[in-house]
Design a protein around this motif. Structure first.
Motif, PDB file in Angstrom:
ATOM      1  N   GLY A  21       0.807  -1.223   0.000  1.00  0.00           N
ATOM      2  CA  GLY A  21       0.000   0.000   0.000  1.00  0.00           C
ATOM      3  C   GLY A  21       0.832   1.261   0.000  1.00  0.00           C
ATOM      4  O   GLY A  21       0.393   2.299   0.483  1.00  0.00           O
ATOM      5  N   ILE A  71       3.015   3.012  -5.043  1.00  0.00           N
ATOM      6  CA  ILE A  71       2.763   2.159  -6.210  1.00  0.00           C
ATOM      7  C   ILE A  71       1.492   1.339  -5.988  1.00  0.00           C
ATOM      8  O   ILE A  71       0.642   1.226  -6.880  1.00  0.00           O
ATOM      9  N   THR A  74      -1.803  -4.904   2.872  1.00  0.00           N
ATOM     10  CA  THR A  74      -0.529  -4.226   3.126  1.00  0.00           C
ATOM     11  C   THR A  74      -0.164  -4.220   4.600  1.00  0.00           C
ATOM     12  O   THR A  74      -1.044  -4.125   5.462  1.00  0.00           O
ATOM     13  N   GLU A  75       1.121  -4.303   4.847  1.00  0.00           N
ATOM     14  CA  GLU A  75       1.588  -4.235   6.230  1.00  0.00           C
ATOM     15  C   GLU A  75       1.464  -2.803   6.751  1.00  0.00           C
ATOM     16  O   GLU A  75       1.054  -2.570   7.869  1.00  0.00           O
ATOM     17  N   LYS A  76       1.819  -1.837   5.887  1.00  0.00           N
ATOM     18  CA  LYS A  76       1.817  -0.441   6.346  1.00  0.00           C
ATOM     19  C   LYS A  76       1.127   0.474   5.354  1.00  0.00           C
ATOM     20  O   LYS A  76       1.172   0.234   4.143  1.00  0.00           O
ATOM     21  N   ALA A 113       9.520   2.834   1.594  1.00  0.00           N
ATOM     22  CA  ALA A 113      10.083   4.025   0.945  1.00  0.00           C
ATOM     23  C   ALA A 113       9.147   5.226   0.855  1.00  0.00           C
ATOM     24  O   ALA A 113       9.584   6.378   0.928  1.00  0.00           O
ATOM     25  N   THR A 114       7.853   4.976   0.681  1.00  0.00           N
ATOM     26  CA  THR A 114       6.962   6.074   0.287  1.00  0.00           C
ATOM     27  C   THR A 114       6.986   7.297   1.209  1.00  0.00           C
ATOM     28  O   THR A 114       7.044   8.421   0.721  1.00  0.00           O
ATOM     29  N   TYR A 156       9.209   8.750   2.536  1.00  0.00           N
ATOM     30  CA  TYR A 156      10.423   9.554   2.371  1.00  0.00           C
ATOM     31  C   TYR A 156      10.454  10.313   1.046  1.00  0.00           C
ATOM     32  O   TYR A 156      11.333  11.155   0.851  1.00  0.00           O
ATOM     33  N   ALA A 204      10.259  12.905  -1.718  1.00  0.00           N
ATOM     34  CA  ALA A 204      10.385  14.350  -1.440  1.00  0.00           C
ATOM     35  C   ALA A 204       9.140  15.211  -1.735  1.00  0.00           C
ATOM     36  O   ALA A 204       8.935  16.165  -1.006  1.00  0.00           O
ATOM     37  N   SER A 219       9.192  15.045  -5.650  1.00  0.00           N
ATOM     38  CA  SER A 219       9.227  15.692  -6.948  1.00  0.00           C
ATOM     39  C   SER A 219       8.814  14.694  -8.004  1.00  0.00           C
ATOM     40  O   SER A 219       8.968  13.494  -7.822  1.00  0.00           O
ATOM     41  N   LEU A 262       2.129 -10.145   5.015  1.00  0.00           N
ATOM     42  CA  LEU A 262       1.935 -11.377   4.249  1.00  0.00           C
ATOM     43  C   LEU A 262       3.210 -12.208   4.202  1.00  0.00           C
ATOM     44  O   LEU A 262       4.311 -11.654   4.137  1.00  0.00           O
ATOM     45  N   GLY A 308      13.045   2.527  -7.413  1.00  0.00           N
ATOM     46  CA  GLY A 308      14.180   3.378  -7.046  1.00  0.00           C
ATOM     47  C   GLY A 308      13.757   4.719  -6.484  1.00  0.00           C
ATOM     48  O   GLY A 308      12.920   4.806  -5.588  1.00  0.00           O
ATOM     49  N   GLY A 309      14.320   5.792  -7.058  1.00  0.00           N
ATOM     50  CA  GLY A 309      14.021   7.140  -6.572  1.00  0.00           C
ATOM     51  C   GLY A 309      12.925   7.810  -7.364  1.00  0.00           C
ATOM     52  O   GLY A 309      12.856   9.044  -7.406  1.00  0.00           O
ATOM     53  N   GLY A 348       9.376   6.457  -7.606  1.00  0.00           N
ATOM     54  CA  GLY A 348       8.090   5.772  -7.447  1.00  0.00           C
ATOM     55  C   GLY A 348       6.893   6.692  -7.618  1.00  0.00           C
ATOM     56  O   GLY A 348       5.884   6.309  -8.212  1.00  0.00           O
ATOM     57  N   VAL A 349       6.999   7.905  -7.102  1.00  0.00           N
ATOM     58  CA  VAL A 349       5.888   8.849  -7.270  1.00  0.00           C
ATOM     59  C   VAL A 349       5.841   9.275  -8.740  1.00  0.00           C
ATOM     60  O   VAL A 349       4.794   9.245  -9.389  1.00  0.00           O
ATOM     61  N   THR A 350       7.009   9.625  -9.261  1.00  0.00           N
ATOM     62  CA  THR A 350       7.139  10.125 -10.634  1.00  0.00           C
ATOM     63  C   THR A 350       6.522   9.183 -11.663  1.00  0.00           C
ATOM     64  O   THR A 350       5.865   9.614 -12.602  1.00  0.00           O
TER      65      THR A 350
HETATM   66  C1  FAD Z   1      15.013   9.921   0.606  1.00  0.00           C
HETATM   67  C2  FAD Z   1      14.115   9.551  -0.532  1.00  0.00           C
HETATM   68  C3  FAD Z   1      13.631  10.553  -1.385  1.00  0.00           C
HETATM   69  C4  FAD Z   1      12.800  10.214  -2.460  1.00  0.00           C
HETATM   70  N1  FAD Z   1      12.309  11.212  -3.262  1.00  0.00           N
HETATM   71  C5  FAD Z   1      11.497  10.891  -4.308  1.00  0.00           C
HETATM   72  C6  FAD Z   1      10.967  11.900  -5.153  1.00  0.00           C
HETATM   73  O1  FAD Z   1      11.208  13.087  -4.956  1.00  0.00           O
HETATM   74  N2  FAD Z   1      10.180  11.524  -6.197  1.00  0.00           N
HETATM   75  C7  FAD Z   1       9.878  10.210  -6.445  1.00  0.00           C
HETATM   76  O2  FAD Z   1       9.185   9.922  -7.410  1.00  0.00           O
HETATM   77  N3  FAD Z   1      10.352   9.227  -5.641  1.00  0.00           N
HETATM   78  C8  FAD Z   1      11.160   9.533  -4.595  1.00  0.00           C
HETATM   79  N4  FAD Z   1      11.663   8.543  -3.791  1.00  0.00           N
HETATM   80  C9  FAD Z   1      11.408   7.139  -4.154  1.00  0.00           C
HETATM   81  C10 FAD Z   1      10.050   6.662  -3.699  1.00  0.00           C
HETATM   82  O3  FAD Z   1       9.896   6.912  -2.324  1.00  0.00           O
HETATM   83  C11 FAD Z   1       9.943   5.151  -3.996  1.00  0.00           C
HETATM   84  O4  FAD Z   1      10.270   4.884  -5.340  1.00  0.00           O
HETATM   85  C12 FAD Z   1       8.508   4.691  -3.772  1.00  0.00           C
HETATM   86  O5  FAD Z   1       8.053   5.095  -2.508  1.00  0.00           O
HETATM   87  C13 FAD Z   1       8.387   3.190  -3.895  1.00  0.00           C
HETATM   88  O6  FAD Z   1       7.045   2.892  -3.600  1.00  0.00           O
HETATM   89  P1  FAD Z   1       6.524   1.424  -3.414  1.00  0.00           P
HETATM   90  O7  FAD Z   1       5.075   1.537  -3.185  1.00  0.00           O
HETATM   91  O8  FAD Z   1       7.024   0.573  -4.528  1.00  0.00           O
HETATM   92  O9  FAD Z   1       7.301   0.875  -2.141  1.00  0.00           O
HETATM   93  P2  FAD Z   1       7.048   1.172  -0.598  1.00  0.00           P
HETATM   94  O10 FAD Z   1       6.704   2.577  -0.361  1.00  0.00           O
HETATM   95  O11 FAD Z   1       8.223   0.621   0.122  1.00  0.00           O
HETATM   96  O12 FAD Z   1       5.752   0.340  -0.259  1.00  0.00           O
HETATM   97  C14 FAD Z   1       5.766  -1.051  -0.153  1.00  0.00           C
HETATM   98  C15 FAD Z   1       4.466  -1.470   0.486  1.00  0.00           C
HETATM   99  O13 FAD Z   1       4.427  -2.884   0.551  1.00  0.00           O
HETATM  100  C16 FAD Z   1       4.101  -3.277   1.867  1.00  0.00           C
HETATM  101  N5  FAD Z   1       4.727  -4.575   2.109  1.00  0.00           N
HETATM  102  C17 FAD Z   1       6.019  -4.923   1.921  1.00  0.00           C
HETATM  103  N6  FAD Z   1       6.198  -6.206   2.272  1.00  0.00           N
HETATM  104  C18 FAD Z   1       4.989  -6.659   2.685  1.00  0.00           C
HETATM  105  C19 FAD Z   1       4.525  -7.906   3.184  1.00  0.00           C
HETATM  106  N7  FAD Z   1       5.327  -8.959   3.350  1.00  0.00           N
HETATM  107  N8  FAD Z   1       3.213  -8.009   3.525  1.00  0.00           N
HETATM  108  C20 FAD Z   1       2.359  -6.957   3.380  1.00  0.00           C
HETATM  109  N9  FAD Z   1       2.754  -5.765   2.914  1.00  0.00           N
HETATM  110  C21 FAD Z   1       4.054  -5.623   2.573  1.00  0.00           C
HETATM  111  C22 FAD Z   1       4.640  -2.171   2.752  1.00  0.00           C
HETATM  112  O14 FAD Z   1       3.993  -2.166   4.018  1.00  0.00           O
HETATM  113  C23 FAD Z   1       4.296  -0.953   1.903  1.00  0.00           C
HETATM  114  O15 FAD Z   1       2.965  -0.560   2.103  1.00  0.00           O
HETATM  115  C24 FAD Z   1      12.455   8.851  -2.693  1.00  0.00           C
HETATM  116  C25 FAD Z   1      12.906   7.862  -1.809  1.00  0.00           C
HETATM  117  C26 FAD Z   1      13.726   8.200  -0.737  1.00  0.00           C
HETATM  118  C27 FAD Z   1      14.184   7.118   0.200  1.00  0.00           C
END
Ligand code: FAD
Length: 398
Positions: free
Chosen positions: A18, A21, A40-42, A54-55, A57, A59, A61, A172, A347-348, A350-352
């Motif tokens: 959650g 992405i 989702t866990e969080k 990661a989410t 954090y 920024a 942009s 999970l 990577g960096g 995910g929002v973009t």
């Molecule tokens: C310092 C920093 C700055 C950044 N700045 C930007 C920016 O400016 N612009 C941008 O586009 N991106 C930026 N990013 C990158 C962006 O944060 C990540 O690419 C994005 O958050 C990834 O999202 P995600 O949903 O894939 O992963 P996550 O946010 O890590 O979410 C994963 C989800 O899966 C769940 N999950 C994981 N394992 C399990 C399990 N076993 N059971 C149940 N649930 C589970 C978690 O609880 C969570 O809800 C930045 C990252 C950092 C660290």
């Protein structure tokens, strides 16, 4: 096979994860005409942040960084289109603002130059952030979309639940995934994906430090508008100890300062070592330049000082998949004969790239499972969702 647990609703697609992405993908699928649930866990900004999640954090942009993705250009264009719609609606916590990308050594135009709006070289811009001692600076400015992340994600969740999406908070295991309801699964678990599904490709993590400066006045440019920047000094001019990029992004609740990308293994416990000069902010060691260089830039360009701000240091992990190969995992595999679409490793960026990735993940679901679109009933405050659903259903993002 009976997959639904007693408490689970009937759904077409279970979305795992959650973060940004997961919620974008679940929303996209719902608007396309699937019934979905997020497991989702969080949940960002409801649960405590932790570096591997990661989410919280971001920024955040909307421009690509620290990411490899096939069809990245298309994913960025789709995301831009959705963010434009949201920004125009004024109801989702997305705004457009001047963003500067500044270097003290010349650079070629970036690949996103033709996709973003208002792109121009700094030589055509009047005033821009500049280190007082820098001899000359290069780079560009454009009108960037920017997410007020806490507000944006809470609006996304509220919209999702208002159109019938379900959210279950649970951690999970691999076995749990086999027993989830749904005709298909979409895996959006970020760095957690590797524990749930085998992945033949390598992953790495780019640690990013941030300093949140609360209580600092909103940074504004000469026109009184909020602005943001990335700034990379010349390493020969500042010396090794403080070399490296910094950034500043004003949010309504805080000023987000950052700028490190330390590559570490996702399998090891990170030892917290910060290369170059560092200082402790609230017990967290951060690169000194995040405060010192940003302070210099903000003061000279916008007359803003960090002195009265309440500073908090922190770091998060950017989940980078297969940086020298395929990049983001966007593919369909099978688990016990049931389709699983992977959408992780952003990577960096995910929002973009969130909406472009969601569109691709939905396409992979649609190849094996027909959607059943019904007329959408959304609360007035989310009228923008009807326009987004029209765009999705008419094939604008296919
Ligand atoms: C310092 C920093 C700055 C950044 N700045 C930007 C920016 O400016 N612009 C941008 O586009 N991106 C930026 N990013 C990158 C962006 O944060 C990540 O690419 C994005 O958050 C990834 O999202 P995600 O949903 O894939 O992963 P996550 O946010 O890590 O979410 C994963 C989800 O899966 C769940 N999950 C994981 N394992 C399990 C399990 N076993 N059971 C149940 N649930 C589970 C978690 O609880 C969570 O809800 C930045 C990252 C950092 C660290």
């Amino acid at each position: 096979m009976q997959r639904a647990e007693q408490t689970d609703p009937y759904i077409d697609v279970a979305v795992l994860g959650g973060g940004v992405i997961g919620i974008s993908t679940a929303l996209y699928l719902e608007l396309r005409g699937y019934s979905t649930a997020i497991y989702t866990e969080k949940i960002p900004f409801r649960d405590e942040p932790a570096p591997r999640f990661a989410t919280p954090y971001a920024a955040a942009s909307i421009k690509p960084a620290s990411v490899t993705m096939s069809e990245q250009r298309q994913a960025l264009s789709i995301s831009q289109d959705v963010f434009r719609l949201f920004a125009d609606s004024g109801s989702m916590g997305i705004r457009q603002q001047a963003h500067f990308v500044v270097y003290e050594r010349d650079r070629a135009d970036p690949s996103y130059a033709e996709i973003v709006s208002g792109f121009r070289r700094l030589s055509e811009v009047g005033r821009h952030p500049k280190r007082p001692d820098a001899r000359s600076v290069f780079g560009w400015q454009f009108e960037a979309y920017f997410a007020e992340l806490p507000a944006y994600l809470s609006r996304c969740y509220a919209l999702y639940e208002s159109i019938g999406g379900h959210v279950f908070e649970r951690s999970l295991t691999r076995d749990d995934c086999r027993n989830l309801p749904g005709e298909a699964l979409v895996n959006c678990t970020g760095l957690g994906a590797r524990d749930l599904f085998p992945d033949p490709r390598p992953w790495t993590v780019h640690v990013g430090h941030q300093v949140l400066a609360d209580g600092v006045q909103l940074v504004r440019n000469d026109d009184g508008e909020p602005f943001s920047y990335n700034y990379t000094p010349d390493p020969d001019a500042v010396g090794d100890g403080t070399a490296g990029e910094v950034y500043a992004y004003p949010r309504m609740d805080t000023l987000v300062l950052g700028g490190s990308r330390i590559e570490v293994s996702p399998d090891d416990e990170w030892n917290g070592d910060v290369p170059g000069r560092s200082r402790s902010v609230g017990g967290v060691e951060v690169p000194s330049r995040i405060i010192d260089l940003n302070q210099e830039l903000l003061e000279t360009y916008a007359g803003v000082t960090l002195e009265r701000g309440e500073l908090t240091g922190r770091y998060g992990f950017r989940p980078v998949r297969d940086p020298d190969g395929q990049g983001v995992r966007l593919e369909r595999v099978s688990l016990d004969g049931r389709p699983v679409v992977h959408n992780c490793g952003h990577g960096g960026a995910g929002v973009t790239l969130s909406w472009g990735s969601a569109a691709k993940a939905c396409e992979l679901v649609e190849e094996v499972l027909e959607p059943e679109p019904t007329s959408l009933s959304v609360p007035r405050e989310f009228a923008v969702a009807e326009r987004l659903a029209d765009r999705i259903r008419c094939g604008r993002y296919s």
